[in-house]
Design a protein around this motif. Structure first.
Motif, PDB file in Angstrom:
ATOM      1  N   GLY A 149       2.061   7.928  -5.266  1.00 33.15           N
ATOM      2  CA  GLY A 149       0.857   7.744  -4.453  1.00 33.15           C
ATOM      3  C   GLY A 149       0.293   9.096  -4.080  1.00 33.15           C
ATOM      4  N   SER A 150      -0.821   9.083  -3.385  1.00 33.71           N
ATOM      5  CA  SER A 150      -1.450  10.330  -2.966  1.00 33.71           C
ATOM      6  C   SER A 150      -0.595  11.064  -1.949  1.00 33.71           C
ATOM      7  N   THR A 151      -0.530  12.390  -2.074  1.00 38.12           N
ATOM      8  CA  THR A 151       0.153  13.189  -1.049  1.00 38.12           C
ATOM      9  C   THR A 151      -0.532  12.963   0.297  1.00 38.12           C
ATOM     10  N   GLU A 157      -1.325  14.477 -11.373  1.00 37.59           N
ATOM     11  CA  GLU A 157      -2.711  14.728 -10.996  1.00 37.59           C
ATOM     12  C   GLU A 157      -3.428  13.427 -10.627  1.00 37.59           C
ATOM     13  N   ASN A 158      -3.960  13.388  -9.405  1.00 32.84           N
ATOM     14  CA  ASN A 158      -4.929  12.346  -9.077  1.00 32.84           C
ATOM     15  C   ASN A 158      -6.277  12.936  -9.502  1.00 32.84           C
ATOM     16  N   GLY A 159      -6.639  14.065  -8.925  1.00 40.26           N
ATOM     17  CA  GLY A 159      -7.803  14.807  -9.428  1.00 40.26           C
ATOM     18  C   GLY A 159      -8.786  15.200  -8.346  1.00 40.26           C
ATOM     19  N   PHE A 160      -9.849  15.873  -8.750  1.00 39.34           N
ATOM     20  CA  PHE A 160     -10.907  16.252  -7.813  1.00 39.34           C
ATOM     21  C   PHE A 160     -11.665  15.001  -7.416  1.00 39.34           C
ATOM     22  N   ARG A 161     -11.892  14.869  -6.113  1.00 37.71           N
ATOM     23  CA  ARG A 161     -12.494  13.647  -5.588  1.00 37.71           C
ATOM     24  C   ARG A 161     -14.012  13.759  -5.518  1.00 37.71           C
ATOM     25  N   ASN A 162     -14.669  12.659  -5.839  1.00 37.36           N
ATOM     26  CA  ASN A 162     -16.133  12.586  -5.810  1.00 37.36           C
ATOM     27  C   ASN A 162     -16.557  11.365  -4.989  1.00 37.36           C
ATOM     28  N   SER A 166       0.852  -1.189   0.000  1.00 35.16           N
ATOM     29  CA  SER A 166       0.000   0.000   0.000  1.00 35.16           C
ATOM     30  C   SER A 166       0.890   1.242   0.000  1.00 35.16           C
ATOM     31  N   ASP A 167       0.296   2.407  -0.176  1.00 35.10           N
ATOM     32  CA  ASP A 167       1.098   3.636  -0.168  1.00 35.10           C
ATOM     33  C   ASP A 167       2.000   3.714   1.077  1.00 35.10           C
ATOM     34  N   PRO A 168       1.443   3.610   2.294  1.00 34.74           N
ATOM     35  CA  PRO A 168       2.303   3.721   3.480  1.00 34.74           C
ATOM     36  C   PRO A 168       3.386   2.635   3.537  1.00 34.74           C
ATOM     37  N   ALA A 192      -6.510   1.352   3.767  1.00 34.72           N
ATOM     38  CA  ALA A 192      -5.593   1.446   2.630  1.00 34.72           C
ATOM     39  C   ALA A 192      -6.360   1.230   1.326  1.00 34.72           C
ATOM     40  N   PHE A 193      -5.949   1.913   0.284  1.00 34.05           N
ATOM     41  CA  PHE A 193      -6.607   1.773  -1.012  1.00 34.05           C
ATOM     42  C   PHE A 193      -6.577   0.321  -1.498  1.00 34.05           C
ATOM     43  N   SER A 194      -5.483  -0.362  -1.213  1.00 34.69           N
ATOM     44  CA  SER A 194      -5.317  -1.736  -1.698  1.00 34.69           C
ATOM     45  C   SER A 194      -6.398  -2.680  -1.134  1.00 34.69           C
ATOM     46  N   PRO A 197      -3.458  15.621  -5.208  1.00 33.65           N
ATOM     47  CA  PRO A 197      -2.289  15.396  -6.068  1.00 33.65           C
ATOM     48  C   PRO A 197      -1.701  14.006  -5.832  1.00 33.65           C
ATOM     49  N   TRP A 198      -1.035  13.478  -6.816  1.00 34.10           N
ATOM     50  CA  TRP A 198      -0.132  12.346  -6.604  1.00 34.10           C
ATOM     51  C   TRP A 198       1.261  12.922  -6.550  1.00 34.10           C
ATOM     52  N   ILE A 199       2.163  12.216  -5.871  1.00 33.99           N
ATOM     53  CA  ILE A 199       3.545  12.673  -5.813  1.00 33.99           C
ATOM     54  C   ILE A 199       4.461  11.496  -6.136  1.00 33.99           C
ATOM     55  N   GLU A 230     -14.474   7.698  -1.733  1.00 40.79           N
ATOM     56  CA  GLU A 230     -14.371   8.915  -2.524  1.00 40.79           C
ATOM     57  C   GLU A 230     -13.033   8.929  -3.255  1.00 40.79           C
ATOM     58  N   ASN A 231     -13.104   9.201  -4.552  1.00 42.37           N
ATOM     59  CA  ASN A 231     -11.923   9.236  -5.425  1.00 42.37           C
ATOM     60  C   ASN A 231     -12.297   9.955  -6.714  1.00 42.37           C
ATOM     61  N   PRO A 232     -11.287  10.373  -7.491  1.00 40.36           N
ATOM     62  CA  PRO A 232     -11.602  10.956  -8.804  1.00 40.36           C
ATOM     63  C   PRO A 232     -12.287   9.935  -9.732  1.00 40.36           C
ATOM     64  N   LEU A 258     -18.046   5.186   5.216  1.00 42.30           N
ATOM     65  CA  LEU A 258     -17.294   5.667   4.069  1.00 42.30           C
ATOM     66  C   LEU A 258     -15.800   5.457   4.233  1.00 42.30           C
ATOM     67  N   ARG A 259     -15.215   4.711   3.314  1.00 41.28           N
ATOM     68  CA  ARG A 259     -13.763   4.565   3.388  1.00 41.28           C
ATOM     69  C   ARG A 259     -13.090   5.892   3.029  1.00 41.28           C
ATOM     70  N   VAL A 260     -12.118   6.316   3.873  1.00 41.94           N
ATOM     71  CA  VAL A 260     -11.278   7.467   3.548  1.00 41.94           C
ATOM     72  C   VAL A 260      -9.815   7.041   3.647  1.00 41.94           C
TER      73      VAL A 260
HETATM   74  C1  TK8 Z   1      -3.432   4.756  -4.872  1.00 41.06           C
HETATM   75  C2  TK8 Z   1      -3.982   5.796  -3.900  1.00 41.06           C
HETATM   76  C3  TK8 Z   1      -5.215   6.477  -4.481  1.00 41.06           C
HETATM   77  C4  TK8 Z   1      -5.850   7.439  -3.485  1.00 41.06           C
HETATM   78  C5  TK8 Z   1      -6.640   6.689  -2.421  1.00 41.06           C
HETATM   79  O1  TK8 Z   1      -2.473   3.994  -4.224  1.00 41.06           O
HETATM   80  O2  TK8 Z   1      -6.032   6.022  -1.591  1.00 41.06           O
HETATM   81  O3  TK8 Z   1      -7.878   6.786  -2.400  1.00 41.06           O
HETATM   82  O4  TK8 Z   1      -6.704   8.335  -4.148  1.00 41.06           O
HETATM   83  O5  TK8 Z   1      -4.841   7.174  -5.633  1.00 41.06           O
HETATM   84  O6  TK8 Z   1      -2.972   6.762  -3.642  1.00 41.06           O
END
Ligand code: TK8
Length: 335
Positions: A92-94, A147-152, A74-76, A194-196, A238-240, A211-213, A171-173
């Motif tokens: 991954g996401s900032t 860009e990840n993008g605006f989340r919905n 996962s990102d972390p 985790a997103f995974s 953003p993604w970084i 919630e995600n783009p 709601l998963r965050v």
């Molecule tokens: C992908 C994540 C994803 C992020 C999330 O590993 O976790 O919801 O938007 O893009 O970084």
């Protein structure tokens, strides 16, 4: 005879120096680039672009391989692997970086960016670049923002047209306190995960929504397990692209320069690709049967009103300066 000999010598010297310019300061390296989304996603396409670019720039000496779908973690988990030197690159996401440099939570403040152009200007300008350098003390080097993008918002319970509709929705965050506070403020029941693990959690009903783009909602096939989509655009995410500092410190000047060059080229490719993919994703989601709700401006303003508490809490929690700096930067841009 003499003249021919001379021109051969010159020819060899020229060819030799050309090869040197191309690849002399590149060591053969195996480079692992991990990411969370599917290979067939805006993230996967940009990783592919980056790896192709690095292969070219290194004259084939670098074997850069992308690992999709959180197959390296996962990102972390990947962040920790970078810090320890067990993995070279990730994107991954900032938002998931707040465990390392908590100031990154500033990008998650609700409704802070008005549009993509503003985000690009802040991220690529002094504010975004300064924030990135804070990673270096922690064992990571930031290369660029994608860009990840605006989340919905999506969920499986009911259409969400106003805040009250979120009541009781699990709601998963992302693992980030700003998101937890924001969604508590909206009346939802936020669960950090985790997103995974998200698709499975939606499928089994462990959570009702996420919630995600729209690009991610499409490429991760969330439409298979989510019926309702609400265009809330509550955060620009953003993604970084980051690399292991342990690894980075061992690179030659040429290698570092090429990394930066590939990062910038991939950024420009990624943003263009993501924006095009976003339009296409809306069509696909409709086709797949998602019910799409547009929120009125009045309702979005009302939602924004409830987020003051989350913003104040973040500022009071040692982040007053970074909030002030971002607001000042935005004021400059908007003038
Ligand atoms: C992908 C994540 C994803 C992020 C999330 O590993 O976790 O919801 O938007 O893009 O970084």
């Amino acid at each position: 005879m003499n003249r021919i000999f001379k021109s051969i010598v010159i020819g060899l010297a020229v060819a030799g120096s050309m090869a040197a310019a191309q690849a002399a300061d590149f060591k053969p390296r195996i480079v692992r680039f991990g990411y969370g989304l599917a290979e067939d996603s805006n993230q996967g396409r940009a990783v592919k672009y980056f790896t192709d670019e690095m292969t070219k720039l290194s004259g084939g000496k670098w074997k850069v391989k992308g690992f999709a779908g959180a197959s390296l973690g996962s990102d972390p988990q990947m962040q920790n692997a970078l810090i320890g030197g067990a993995q070279e690159i990730m994107v991954g996401s900032t938002a998931t970086l707040v465990g390392i440099v908590s100031d990154f939570g500033v990008y998650d403040l609700p409704f802070i960016f008005a549009n993509e152009k503003e985000a690009d200007t802040v991220l690529d300008g002094p504010f975004g670049q300064n924030l990135m350098t804070k990673l270096q003390d922690k064992g990571m080097v930031g290369l660029t923002y994608w860009e990840n993008g605006f989340r919905n918002l999506t969920n499986s319970k009911r259409p969400v047209a106003k805040m009250e509709d979120m009541a009781g929705i699990k709601l998963r965050v992302m693992q980030n306190p700003v998101y937890i506070d924001m969604f508590k403020g909206f009346g939802a029941n936020p669960v950090p995960l985790a997103f995974s693990e998200l698709f499975a959690a939606l499928e089994t009903g462990a959570v009702d929504g996420q919630e995600n783009p729209v690009t991610t909602i499409e490429s991760s096939k969330f439409y298979e397990v989510q019926k309702y989509l609400s265009m809330t655009r509550h955060v620009y995410s953003p993604w970084i692209v980051t690399v292991s500092k342990k690894w980075y410190d061992g690179l030659s000047a040429d290698e570092k320069k090429a990394l930066q060059q590939a990062a910038i080229a991939s950024r420009d490719f990624e943003r263009k690709d993501s924006r095009a993919a976003s339009t296409k994703a809306m069509e696909v989601l409709k086709q797949k049967g998602m019910q799409i709700t547009t929120l009125s401006d009045a309702e979005l303003t009302r939602m924004r009103g409830t987020t003051t508490a989350a913003v104040d809490k973040f500022a009071a929690d040692g982040h007053a300066q970074v909030v002030k700096d971002l607001q000042a930067e935005l004021a400059k841009i908007r003038k």
